[in-house]
Enzyme design. Structure first.
Site, mmCIF file in Angstrom:
data_model
loop_
_atom_site.group_PDB
_atom_site.id
_atom_site.type_symbol
_atom_site.label_atom_id
_atom_site.label_comp_id
_atom_site.label_asym_id
_atom_site.label_seq_id
_atom_site.Cartn_x
_atom_site.Cartn_y
_atom_site.Cartn_z
ATOM 1 N N GLY A 123 12.093 8.068 -22.702
ATOM 2 C CA GLY A 123 12.984 6.970 -23.079
ATOM 3 C C GLY A 123 12.326 5.982 -24.020
ATOM 4 C CB SER A 127 15.219 11.281 -30.996
ATOM 5 O OG SER A 127 15.702 10.268 -30.164
ATOM 6 C CD GLU A 159 19.783 10.190 -31.695
ATOM 7 O OE1 GLU A 159 19.574 10.275 -30.499
ATOM 8 O OE2 GLU A 159 18.933 9.743 -32.499
ATOM 9 C CG ASP A 171 16.900 3.777 -29.201
ATOM 10 O OD1 ASP A 171 16.891 2.677 -28.610
ATOM 11 O OD2 ASP A 171 17.271 4.841 -28.667
HETATM 12 C C1 GLA Z 1 19.613 4.691 -25.740
HETATM 13 C C2 GLA Z 1 20.401 4.555 -27.038
HETATM 14 C C3 GLA Z 1 20.489 3.100 -27.500
HETATM 15 C C4 GLA Z 1 20.952 2.182 -26.372
HETATM 16 C C5 GLA Z 1 20.171 2.467 -25.079
HETATM 17 C C6 GLA Z 1 20.729 1.704 -23.915
HETATM 18 O O1 GLA Z 1 18.265 4.365 -25.949
HETATM 19 O O2 GLA Z 1 19.798 5.320 -28.058
HETATM 20 O O3 GLA Z 1 21.340 2.999 -28.611
HETATM 21 O O4 GLA Z 1 22.330 2.280 -26.171
HETATM 22 O O5 GLA Z 1 20.170 3.833 -24.739
HETATM 23 O O6 GLA Z 1 20.550 0.331 -24.091
#
Ligand code: GLA
Length: 386
Positions: A123, A127, A159, A171
């Site tokens: 997490g 990517s 994506e 992200d």
């Molecule tokens: C993932 C997604 C982000 C966001 C988070 C939750 O990382 O890529 O865009 O929505 O989950 O905050």
């Protein structure tokens, strides 16, 4: 890492690279599942990153050697890009080539080596780092400038459209715009952003990696379903609040007034998001006041909302947050990112960091019979040539 990738490149292509790009992963202090609801997030780029080394070649081929996967991909720069159903990692690259083709950039042929130290599936947005780093590399090699905002948006579009995950902008934005020692308060509606200093002496940011990624978080994913729940909530609320376009526009007071009109599950999803959007603003005040105790309390509140109302947590994440909440050296703890596995993020008093890591690792092993990986992480500069 620079030496390592230089060497890998020479071994693979018997030449020296002309450019090396570092594209970092991200953490998010607070503001989860708010980005696609047009709210605020508070991410930062970190000391774990994906690295690209490259040199041009005279034809229309990009040959990519993924050193950590020991696998390669060959991309033809001026052909339509095909999704691979079996080798998913290549889709993060091909999707960006497709985006660059649409943007009219002339994509150079080149040899590329990619490696990195972002743990996969934790997490930390490896990517997004691959997507934005690769497009940035190709633009630099071709001598064409791409605005950073556009780079982040291209990563998100790729994506959404090519990989098939309906993610928000957080992200990609964090990886591209990160600044050493600072978190980014990003308004996901306007993409306006401000940097907030985040260097508190005596405080560590510790990531505890559950090592799990539950299958119900993939495919036509729970993530995509949560997005639809929010959209459904907005559609119903709009009948009474005609001015709203997203949950960002719904005040806590208005939500309390109309919440009973929503189906119970949708009401809980929206409840979390409306409160979380407000929490990010309040948490930024805490940062300005240098009040990490108040900030940490909000992190716990975020976790409880993600656990009970948004329902994107899991047993392992809940265990780690419960464990952290009983430790006096911990100021705040919560699951981070999309959910269903990955990491918790913890603000920990430095003098207790080692003891916390040791105790958490032991407890995780004892209770869940799983190994726990912990990282003390640092906020580093965003995407750039090194
Ligand atoms: C993932 C997604 C982000 C966001 C988070 C939750 O990382 O890529 O865009 O929505 O989950 O905050």
């Amino acid at each position: 890492m620079k030496d390592k990738i230089q060497q890998l490149f020479s071994e693979t292509f018997s030449a020296a690279p002309v450019i090396i790009v570092r594209s970092p992963g991200r953490i998010n202090l607070i503001g989860e599942h708010t980005d696609y609801n047009n709210g605020w997030v508070l991410p930062a780029s970190i000391d774990k990153a994906v690295y690209f080394a490259a040199a041009p070649r005279p034809d229309n081929i990009i040959e990519v050697w993924a050193a950590d996967l020991k696998d390669k991909d060959t991309i033809v720069t001026d052909q339509p890009q095909q999704r691979s159903a079996t080798k998913t990692w290549v889709n993060y690259l091909r999707g960006m080539v497709a985006q660059l083709q649409l943007s009219g950039i002339k994509i150079p042929g080149c040899n590329v080596v990619v490696t990195g130290d972002i743990p996969l599936g934790a997490g930390l947005s490896s990517s997004a780092a691959v997507e934005c780093g690769f497009a940035f590399l190709l633009c630099r090699l071709s001598g064409q400038e791409m605005p950073r905002k556009e780079l982040a948006l291209m990563g998100q579009r790729s994506e959404n459209q090519f990989v098939g995950a309906n993610v928000g902008i957080m992200d990609q934005f964090a990886s591209v715009f990160g600044k050493q020692g600072h978190v980014i308060r990003l308004d996901c509606r306007t993409l306006d952003y401000q940097y907030f200093p985040f260097h508190f002496s005596g405080i560590d940011i510790i990531l505890c990696d559950t090592g799990v990624k539950h299958s119900f978080g993939e495919g036509d994913s729970e993530y995509n379903k949560r997005r639809r729940d929010c959209e459904q909530g907005v559609a119903i609320l709009q009948q009474h609040l005609p001015g709203i376009q997203s949950l960002r526009d719904v005040s806590i007071a208005d939500f309390a007034k109309y919440k009973h009109l929503l189906p119970p599950v949708i009401a809980r999803r929206c409840d979390f998001v409306v409160n979380e959007i407000n929490r990010v603003e309040a948490a930024c005040e805490d940062l300005l006041n240098k009040d990490l105790v108040a900030f940490g309390t909000k992190m716990y509140a975020t976790h409880r909302g993600l656990q009970h109302d948004y329902e994107v947590s899991c047993e392992e994440l809940d265990f780690l947050v419960d464990f952290a909440s009983g430790r006096q050296e911990v100021l705040g703890s919560r699951m981070m990112g999309g959910g269903f596995g990955g990491c918790t993020i913890n603000l920990v008093k430095q003098e207790g960091s080692a003891a916390f890591i040791e105790a958490a690792t032991k407890a995780y092993k004892q209770q869940l019979n799983l190994p726990l990986k912990c990282y003390i992480t640092h906020i580093e500069q965003g995407l750039d040539v090194i």
